[in-house]
Design a protein around this motif. Sequence first.
Motif, PDB file in Angstrom:
ATOM      1  N   ASP A  22       0.819  -1.214   0.000  1.00  0.00           N
ATOM      2  CA  ASP A  22       0.000   0.000   0.000  1.00  0.00           C
ATOM      3  C   ASP A  22       0.858   1.272   0.000  1.00  0.00           C
ATOM      4  OD1 ASP A  22      -2.247  -1.606  -0.063  1.00  0.00           O
ATOM      5  OD2 ASP A  22      -2.396  -1.714   2.110  1.00  0.00           O
ATOM      6  N   GLU A  23       0.639   2.184   0.958  1.00  0.00           N
ATOM      7  CA  GLU A  23       1.354   3.469   0.950  1.00  0.00           C
ATOM      8  C   GLU A  23       2.849   3.334   1.204  1.00  0.00           C
ATOM      9  OE1 GLU A  23      -2.515   4.669   0.421  1.00  0.00           O
ATOM     10  OE2 GLU A  23      -1.780   3.283   1.956  1.00  0.00           O
ATOM     11  N   LYS A  46      -0.157   5.187  -7.626  1.00  0.00           N
ATOM     12  CA  LYS A  46      -1.300   5.908  -7.062  1.00  0.00           C
ATOM     13  C   LYS A  46      -2.601   5.502  -7.742  1.00  0.00           C
ATOM     14  CE  LYS A  46       1.185  10.029  -5.477  1.00  0.00           C
ATOM     15  NZ  LYS A  46       1.303  11.509  -5.590  1.00  0.00           N
TER      16      LYS A  46
END
Length: 252
Positions: free
Chosen positions: A71-72, A95
């Motif tokens: 994820d991030e 993104k």
Amino acid sequence: MRAHQHAFNSALALRRVFFNHAVERAGSSSTQLSSMFLPSLSIATQVRTFRYPSKGKGAGDAKTAKQLPRDEDITYRLVQVREEDGRLSEPTPTKSVLAGLNRRIESLVVLALPKTGAGNGPRYPVCKVVDKRAEQKAAAEKQKEQRKKAVQTKEMELNWGIDSHDLDHRLKQLRTFLEKGLKVEVILLNKKGKKKKPSQDEAQGVVDRVKETMGEVPGAKESKVMDGQILSTLRLFLEGPAGGVQQEAEAN
């Protein structure tokens, strides 16, 4: 055209006269005056240095799945997503991939990091969209399986001169342990305070009762040969069926 060129040369000549006169008076400030009087001759050069964020180590390095980002934590601008059929998508902005996820139940996980230098590996990080619910279920099942494999060992002490009632009670406990698939170390010994010492036959009878109880449990066995002597200290190493009696019955 000649009139314009003549006017330009005259202006330049006058500027040089004033510049030389000012330099003689200013001395060491000639550089500053040069930028004031002759801006067209002074070129300011700006150099920008770009620092790219560290991408971590390459795919050839020893990294476990837990250390790989998700994820991030994925800092790469582009990633390739592995589809269900094993094919890789075109390089896609990270993104954009994250924006298309149902973040409540989905997560983007890196499977392989890109190569660095001459090392082996993909050009872009290879990722996979995983179902958080399935991931949690698999982790719980793995943990449950590990707990099953971690076989506990029980220890049971019996006195050679134990009376029949107490022996029946202890053998019932032994049977329960073995039915659960546990390992049991039965220790027969002489306890202090017992005035009456049993005979050889009585002591052998206790050993026989222990082995008979083990034989009543399907799949139970002696894991090691008993160690010691009768009427001294004797150890019996018993083991219930792996996973317990219920799993043993299902296997058969």
